[in-house]
Scaffold this motif. Structure first.
Motif, PDB file in Angstrom:
ATOM      1  N   UNK A  75       0.662  -1.274  -0.048  1.00 46.82           N
ATOM      2  CA  UNK A  75      -0.089   0.094   0.012  1.00 46.82           C
ATOM      3  C   UNK A  75       0.888   1.229  -0.214  1.00 46.82           C
ATOM      4  N   UNK A  76       0.439   2.370  -0.756  1.00 48.99           N
ATOM      5  CA  UNK A  76       1.202   3.528  -0.613  1.00 48.99           C
ATOM      6  C   UNK A  76       0.311   4.506   0.066  1.00 48.99           C
ATOM      7  N   UNK A  77       0.869   4.718   1.318  1.00 50.74           N
ATOM      8  CA  UNK A  77       0.417   5.799   2.259  1.00 50.74           C
ATOM      9  C   UNK A  77       0.550   7.226   1.828  1.00 50.74           C
ATOM     10  N   UNK A  78      -0.474   8.108   2.189  1.00 49.02           N
ATOM     11  CA  UNK A  78      -0.286   9.457   2.114  1.00 49.02           C
ATOM     12  C   UNK A  78       0.782  10.182   3.150  1.00 49.02           C
ATOM     13  N   UNK A  82      -1.625   7.624   7.727  1.00 46.14           N
ATOM     14  CA  UNK A  82      -2.456   7.197   6.935  1.00 46.14           C
ATOM     15  C   UNK A  82      -3.349   5.740   7.270  1.00 46.14           C
ATOM     16  N   UNK A  83      -4.008   5.901   8.466  1.00 46.01           N
ATOM     17  CA  UNK A  83      -4.536   4.459   8.913  1.00 46.01           C
ATOM     18  C   UNK A  83      -5.963   3.965   7.807  1.00 46.01           C
ATOM     19  N   UNK A  84      -6.477   4.761   7.209  1.00 43.81           N
ATOM     20  CA  UNK A  84      -7.330   4.418   6.194  1.00 43.81           C
ATOM     21  C   UNK A  84      -6.666   3.384   5.202  1.00 43.81           C
ATOM     22  N   UNK A  85      -5.732   3.819   4.463  1.00 46.61           N
ATOM     23  CA  UNK A  85      -4.926   3.034   3.556  1.00 46.61           C
ATOM     24  C   UNK A  85      -4.436   1.819   4.242  1.00 46.61           C
ATOM     25  N   UNK A  86      -3.894   2.063   5.379  1.00 42.46           N
ATOM     26  CA  UNK A  86      -3.436   0.749   5.847  1.00 42.46           C
ATOM     27  C   UNK A  86      -4.455  -0.234   6.165  1.00 42.46           C
ATOM     28  N   UNK A  87      -5.785   0.099   6.643  1.00 38.91           N
ATOM     29  CA  UNK A  87      -6.945  -0.781   6.856  1.00 38.91           C
ATOM     30  C   UNK A  87      -7.380  -1.301   5.517  1.00 38.91           C
ATOM     31  N   UNK A  88      -7.334  -0.622   4.614  1.00 34.49           N
ATOM     32  CA  UNK A  88      -7.746  -0.973   3.204  1.00 34.49           C
ATOM     33  C   UNK A  88      -6.981  -1.726   2.507  1.00 34.49           C
ATOM     34  N   UNK A  89      -5.705  -1.669   2.848  1.00 35.14           N
ATOM     35  CA  UNK A  89      -4.520  -2.513   2.001  1.00 35.14           C
ATOM     36  C   UNK A  89      -4.723  -3.840   2.793  1.00 35.14           C
ATOM     37  N   UNK A  90      -4.785  -3.989   4.102  1.00 32.23           N
ATOM     38  CA  UNK A  90      -4.977  -5.110   4.833  1.00 32.23           C
ATOM     39  C   UNK A  90      -6.274  -5.751   4.261  1.00 32.23           C
ATOM     40  N   UNK A  91      -7.539  -5.135   4.256  1.00 30.77           N
ATOM     41  CA  UNK A  91      -8.579  -5.973   3.777  1.00 30.77           C
ATOM     42  C   UNK A  91      -8.308  -6.440   1.976  1.00 30.77           C
ATOM     43  N   UNK A  92      -7.698  -5.688   1.452  1.00 32.32           N
ATOM     44  CA  UNK A  92      -7.536  -6.113  -0.108  1.00 32.32           C
ATOM     45  C   UNK A  92      -6.555  -7.225   0.219  1.00 32.32           C
ATOM     46  N   UNK A  93      -5.650  -7.111   0.773  1.00 37.76           N
ATOM     47  CA  UNK A  93      -4.593  -8.201   1.025  1.00 37.76           C
ATOM     48  C   UNK A  93      -5.373  -9.698   1.706  1.00 37.76           C
ATOM     49  N   UNK A  94      -6.005  -9.407   2.496  1.00 35.89           N
ATOM     50  CA  UNK A  94      -6.930 -10.677   3.082  1.00 35.89           C
ATOM     51  C   UNK A  94      -7.595 -11.197   2.053  1.00 35.89           C
ATOM     52  N   UNK A  95      -8.269 -10.432   1.466  1.00 35.00           N
ATOM     53  CA  UNK A  95      -9.405 -11.159   0.178  1.00 35.00           C
ATOM     54  C   UNK A  95      -8.687 -11.798  -0.823  1.00 35.00           C
ATOM     55  N   UNK A  96      -7.322 -11.185  -1.212  1.00 38.02           N
ATOM     56  CA  UNK A  96      -6.415 -11.858  -2.247  1.00 38.02           C
ATOM     57  C   UNK A  96      -5.884 -12.819  -1.476  1.00 38.02           C
ATOM     58  N   UNK A  97      -5.712 -13.079  -0.433  1.00 37.39           N
ATOM     59  CA  UNK A  97      -4.803 -14.176   0.316  1.00 37.39           C
ATOM     60  C   UNK A  97      -5.829 -15.471   0.347  1.00 37.39           C
ATOM     61  N   UNK A  98      -7.132 -15.141   0.855  1.00 42.15           N
ATOM     62  CA  UNK A  98      -8.123 -16.095   1.085  1.00 42.15           C
ATOM     63  C   UNK A  98      -8.469 -16.716  -0.322  1.00 42.15           C
ATOM     64  N   UNK A 163       9.865   4.755   1.303  1.00 39.23           N
ATOM     65  CA  UNK A 163       9.039   5.747   2.298  1.00 39.23           C
ATOM     66  C   UNK A 163       7.266   5.606   1.974  1.00 39.23           C
ATOM     67  N   UNK A 164       6.796   5.716   3.149  1.00 32.05           N
ATOM     68  CA  UNK A 164       5.511   5.879   3.034  1.00 32.05           C
ATOM     69  C   UNK A 164       4.731   4.494   2.351  1.00 32.05           C
ATOM     70  N   UNK A 165       5.069   3.419   2.439  1.00 31.89           N
ATOM     71  CA  UNK A 165       4.675   2.038   1.940  1.00 31.89           C
ATOM     72  C   UNK A 165       4.257   1.428   3.275  1.00 31.89           C
ATOM     73  N   UNK A 166       3.517   0.446   2.935  1.00 33.28           N
ATOM     74  CA  UNK A 166       3.265  -0.770   3.958  1.00 33.28           C
ATOM     75  C   UNK A 166       3.016  -1.996   3.260  1.00 33.28           C
ATOM     76  N   UNK A 167       3.798  -3.046   3.586  1.00 29.46           N
ATOM     77  CA  UNK A 167       3.494  -4.468   2.782  1.00 29.46           C
ATOM     78  C   UNK A 167       3.068  -5.339   3.425  1.00 29.46           C
ATOM     79  N   UNK A 168       1.982  -5.992   3.109  1.00 36.16           N
ATOM     80  CA  UNK A 168       1.441  -7.137   3.803  1.00 36.16           C
ATOM     81  C   UNK A 168       2.018  -8.531   3.213  1.00 36.16           C
ATOM     82  N   UNK A 169       2.489  -9.625   3.783  1.00 36.67           N
ATOM     83  CA  UNK A 169       3.180 -10.595   3.264  1.00 36.67           C
ATOM     84  C   UNK A 169       2.462 -11.844   3.896  1.00 36.67           C
ATOM     85  N   UNK A 170       2.537 -12.851   3.090  1.00 34.45           N
ATOM     86  CA  UNK A 170       1.977 -14.205   3.226  1.00 34.45           C
ATOM     87  C   UNK A 170       2.855 -15.472   2.260  1.00 34.45           C
ATOM     88  N   UNK A 171       2.319 -16.300   2.572  1.00 33.08           N
ATOM     89  CA  UNK A 171       3.237 -17.522   1.823  1.00 33.08           C
ATOM     90  C   UNK A 171       2.374 -18.723   1.747  1.00 33.08           C
TER      91      UNK A 171
END
Length: 190
Positions: A75-78, A82-98, A163-171
């Motif tokens: 996710x690219x944070x402003x 930027x908690x909205x982007x953090x939460x949104x990126x997590x939701x998107x990642x979880x949907x993709x992962x499952x 800078x201003x990125x957040x990565x959710x990682x799974x395997x």
């Protein structure tokens, strides 16, 4: 692995890379972070310690795997708050992962899928009652004693994307018998 990587990218993951399960190191200090219980899931979630198994049992499951796939959603944070982007990126990642886990487990229910953070299939874990979705539930990489930054290095993938990125990682780790040749690639999602 090429087919698995294409499948993951088709689901919209930012990064996907092959991962050698034999190169993974189970670390007591990572499991100790779970025991500190900062997320308040320790002993209260079927996919978290101690219910996911001892560190030795988790390590034994890893050694039974032949191939692996590391996936990330970046996710690219402003700004750093930027908690909205953090939460949104997590939701998107979880949907993709499952979605990925479901597709891979259709081919072989023995695929071991380890997410970022504890299982999030249910709003709250059924523990101590039986798990509602035992065939879909996923433990975290950390609950298996894996240091995510180290796993990323092992796969040749960045852990930090700037800078201003957040990565959710799974395997997802595959037993020797799984063949990914006939998994069709889905439409790319963002």
């Amino acid at each position: 692995m090429k087919e698995a990587i294409e499948l993951a990218l088709g689901l919209g993951f930012t990064c996907a890379a092959a991962l050698d399960p034999a190169a993974l190191t189970v670390r007591e200090e990572v499991r100790a972070m779970c025991e500190a219980n900062k997320c308040r899931a320790y002993g209260r979630n079927w996919t978290c310690p101690p219910h996911c198994g001892t560190l030795e049992e988790c390590g034994a499951r890893l050694t039974g795997m032949a191939d692996g796939l590391l996936v990330q959603t970046v996710g690219r944070l402003t700004d750093p708050f930027d908690f909205d982007t953090m939460a949104g990126t997590e939701r998107v990642h979880l949907a993709r992962f499952y979605a990925l886990a479901d597709l891979l487990r259709e081919k072989d229910p023995e695929v071991l899928c380890l997410g970022s953070g504890g299982c999030r299939l249910c709003k709250s874990c059924a523990y101590p009652d039986p798990c509602r979705f035992p065939s879909r539930a996923c433990s975290s990489m950390e609950s298996y004693g894996l240091l995510v930054s180290e796993v990323c290095r092992t796969a040749g993938t960045a852990y930090y994307h700037g800078k201003n990125t957040l990565a959710y990682t799974a395997c997802c780790l595959f037993p020797a018998k799984l063949s990914l040749i006939h998994i069709s690639e889905p439409t790319r999602r963002t």
